[in-house]
Structures are given as C-alpha cells and as structure tokens.
Design an enzyme around this catalytic site. Sequence first.
Site, PDB file in Angstrom:
ATOM      1  N   HIS A 196      -7.650   3.690  -4.876  1.00  0.00           N
ATOM      2  CA  HIS A 196      -7.606   5.640  -3.784  1.00  0.00           C
ATOM      3  C   HIS A 196      -9.000   6.266  -4.346  1.00  0.00           C
ATOM      4  O   HIS A 196      -9.308   7.412  -3.666  1.00  0.00           O
ATOM      5  CB  HIS A 196      -6.418   6.594  -4.513  1.00  0.00           C
ATOM      6  CG  HIS A 196      -5.120   6.141  -3.270  1.00  0.00           C
ATOM      7  ND1 HIS A 196      -5.068   5.641  -1.713  1.00  0.00           N
ATOM      8  CD2 HIS A 196      -3.860   6.337  -3.739  1.00  0.00           C
ATOM      9  CE1 HIS A 196      -4.010   5.617  -1.892  1.00  0.00           C
ATOM     10  NE2 HIS A 196      -3.099   6.070  -2.918  1.00  0.00           N
ATOM     11  N   ASP A 205      -0.134  -2.644  -0.502  1.00  0.00           N
ATOM     12  CA  ASP A 205      -0.046  -1.331  -0.917  1.00  0.00           C
ATOM     13  C   ASP A 205       0.073  -0.414   0.284  1.00  0.00           C
ATOM     14  O   ASP A 205       0.250  -0.647   1.279  1.00  0.00           O
ATOM     15  CB  ASP A 205      -0.909  -0.820  -1.471  1.00  0.00           C
ATOM     16  CG  ASP A 205      -0.202   0.494  -2.525  1.00  0.00           C
ATOM     17  OD1 ASP A 205      -0.006   0.661  -4.191  1.00  0.00           O
ATOM     18  OD2 ASP A 205      -0.263   1.611  -2.226  1.00  0.00           O
ATOM     19  N   HIS A 258       0.149   2.274   0.352  1.00  0.00           N
ATOM     20  CA  HIS A 258      -0.562   3.013   0.939  1.00  0.00           C
ATOM     21  C   HIS A 258      -2.370   2.985   1.324  1.00  0.00           C
ATOM     22  O   HIS A 258      -2.068   2.041   0.957  1.00  0.00           O
ATOM     23  CB  HIS A 258      -0.681   4.249  -0.270  1.00  0.00           C
ATOM     24  CG  HIS A 258       0.479   4.816  -0.753  1.00  0.00           C
ATOM     25  ND1 HIS A 258       1.219   4.568  -1.866  1.00  0.00           N
ATOM     26  CD2 HIS A 258       0.593   6.608  -0.091  1.00  0.00           C
ATOM     27  CE1 HIS A 258       2.246   5.555  -2.107  1.00  0.00           C
ATOM     28  NE2 HIS A 258       1.991   6.393  -1.294  1.00  0.00           N
ATOM     29  N   ASP A 279       4.894  -1.230  -3.635  1.00  0.00           N
ATOM     30  CA  ASP A 279       5.087  -0.334  -2.761  1.00  0.00           C
ATOM     31  C   ASP A 279       6.091   0.380  -1.062  1.00  0.00           C
ATOM     32  O   ASP A 279       6.545   1.434  -1.219  1.00  0.00           O
ATOM     33  CB  ASP A 279       4.079   1.650  -3.303  1.00  0.00           C
ATOM     34  CG  ASP A 279       3.456   1.317  -3.262  1.00  0.00           C
ATOM     35  OD1 ASP A 279       3.114   0.533  -2.523  1.00  0.00           O
ATOM     36  OD2 ASP A 279       2.296   2.767  -3.747  1.00  0.00           O
TER      37      ASP A 279
HETATM   38 ZN    ZN Z   1       0.485   3.576  -3.545  1.00  0.00          ZN
END
Ligand code: ZN
Length: 307
Positions: A124, A161, A163, A244
């Site tokens: 991120h 991931d 995200h 995740d």
């Molecule tokens: Zn994540």
Amino acid sequence: MTLLYTHEACAAHDPGPHHPESPARLAAVLSALAGPEFAALDRREAPEATIEDIARVHPRRLVEGLLAAIPKQGYASIDADTILCPDSGRAALRAAGAVAAAVDAVVAGEDKTAFCAVRPPGHHAEPNRPMGFCIFNNVAIGALRAREVHGVARVAVIDFDVHHGNGTQARFAADPTLFYASTHQSPLYPGTGAASETGVGNIVNLPLRPMSGSNEFRQGMTRVVLPALAEFAPELVMISAGFDAHRADPLAQLMLNESDYEWITERLVEIARDHSRGRVVSTLEGGYDLAALGASAATHVRALMAA
Ligand SMILES: [Zn+2]
C-alpha cells in the site's frame, strides 16, 4: 533450493494493542516454517536496505523524514491504520532490505526461489505516501533494484493479497519494463484496482466480489492474469504474498483456502521456469488469522521449494 530471509527487528515493529498487523503474525509464519520439512531452507538474516535502494521508489526526503519521525517512546501515527513505534524504523529497513537481498541472491543464481518473512508489509505504500500498515514498498524496492542494479530487463509482481496494492501500481503504472497484476476483493480498502486501471498496458487488475472463492480466483488467474504475465515474459517473477483472501481472515470476505495458494504458487513457478530461469522472489504482505496465515505461508513456501 529456497532462501528464507527474515530478521528479529521485523517482530519488534508494534503498531499497538488490538492492531491486526501484529508481531504475532511473523511468529505464526516462522513457527509454521520451523518443522523438519523446512530444514532445507537456506535461512539468512535480512540486511537493512540502503537509502539509495529505497529512493528508487520513495523520494529521499520522504524517507529521511519518515525515519526522523520514529518516536523515541510511545507511538506516532501516519494515518489511522499506520502507526510507528520506536522499533518501526529498523523493522521497515530490514523488511525492504530482505527483498533487496533476496533479489541479489536469486539473480546471482545462489538459489532459484526466495521468501521474505517480514513486516511491516509494503504494497500500500505509494511513492509519496506510506499508508495501510505499510511504510516502505518492499516489493517495489526489490523490483527496482533488480532492474537498476542487475539490469533485469522485465520484472513482474503478482499480488494475491486480498487488498489492491495501490502503492506498487502507482510506482509501476508508467513504466513498461515493470508489470503488476493483482487479484483483490472489491469493494474493499483501499478502493483502487478497477479492471479499467491498466497503466501503459502493464497493469492487470482482477477485482473479485465478496464471497468469491477458489473457482472465481482460479478462473480469473487462468483467463486474465497468467496469460498477460506470460506475454510480458518476465526475467524475474516477484510475488506480493498476502494471505488475507483466506476464508478465515477477519479483514475481508474472500473464500480461498491453502490449496489455492499452492495452486497459484505452482502456476507462477511454471511461468518463471519458462521465462525467468526459474527465478521467483516472494514477500509477505497481509494475512490476519494467525492459524490460516501460518498454514498458508507454509503451503506457499513448500511450493517454492518444489520449484
Ligand atoms: Zn491485505
């Protein structure tokens, strides 16, 4: 064989009680990799990244400002989710340094594959903005080191991931020598990663609806991501390995299980064998159910060892 990079400093980064990105995550991964079947791993201590390495992704002034903002005691907040403690600076330097060193070793042919068991995660972190539990973009720092220091012509990052890796995409989007592909839940934090975000033809986003599971993940990878990756013909395959999207994870609603991580790792190893002389460098991103995280990371590393 497979390299394993980690450092005790990565366990000392503590964003505070009740934060999901906890030191216990790294303990769960390392405990899962402690059994006899992992005895053959080539275990190495991660060095600290140099400012020069980090500055290929984040402006030097931002890096120096961040390190100067590390609190002497207590906590300092970058945003609501991204918290610094006194040990966060050395953890972030070791996390980025692990990926840079893994790239060096794999490109030098010391081992074919590597896994970096590190935190804080990185995907991120945008060039101008740390966010979302991430301080430095570890995988992007490794990718840029491969290209700039080792002359690797085309570097790909595959990010499974749950995200979207907005930071990696932001650094890669204008550069046709880099490739970024992400599967992620949508809608979900950070809100980026629409299929229409394609960079200069080098970005592939595959958003998945909440409750999507193995079928949607594997079909999307098979139809969209893997063909685009093979066409890019990477000289080095890198993986943002967040776990995740596992069905047990408390932060999202995808329904993957360990066998999906085995499957995708095997597919990426095959593409690396065809295009990249087998070279794969993977680094830990998210994963917040400790049991699922440990089991999934073990499955992933097992598949890297079988490469
Ligand atoms: Zn994540």
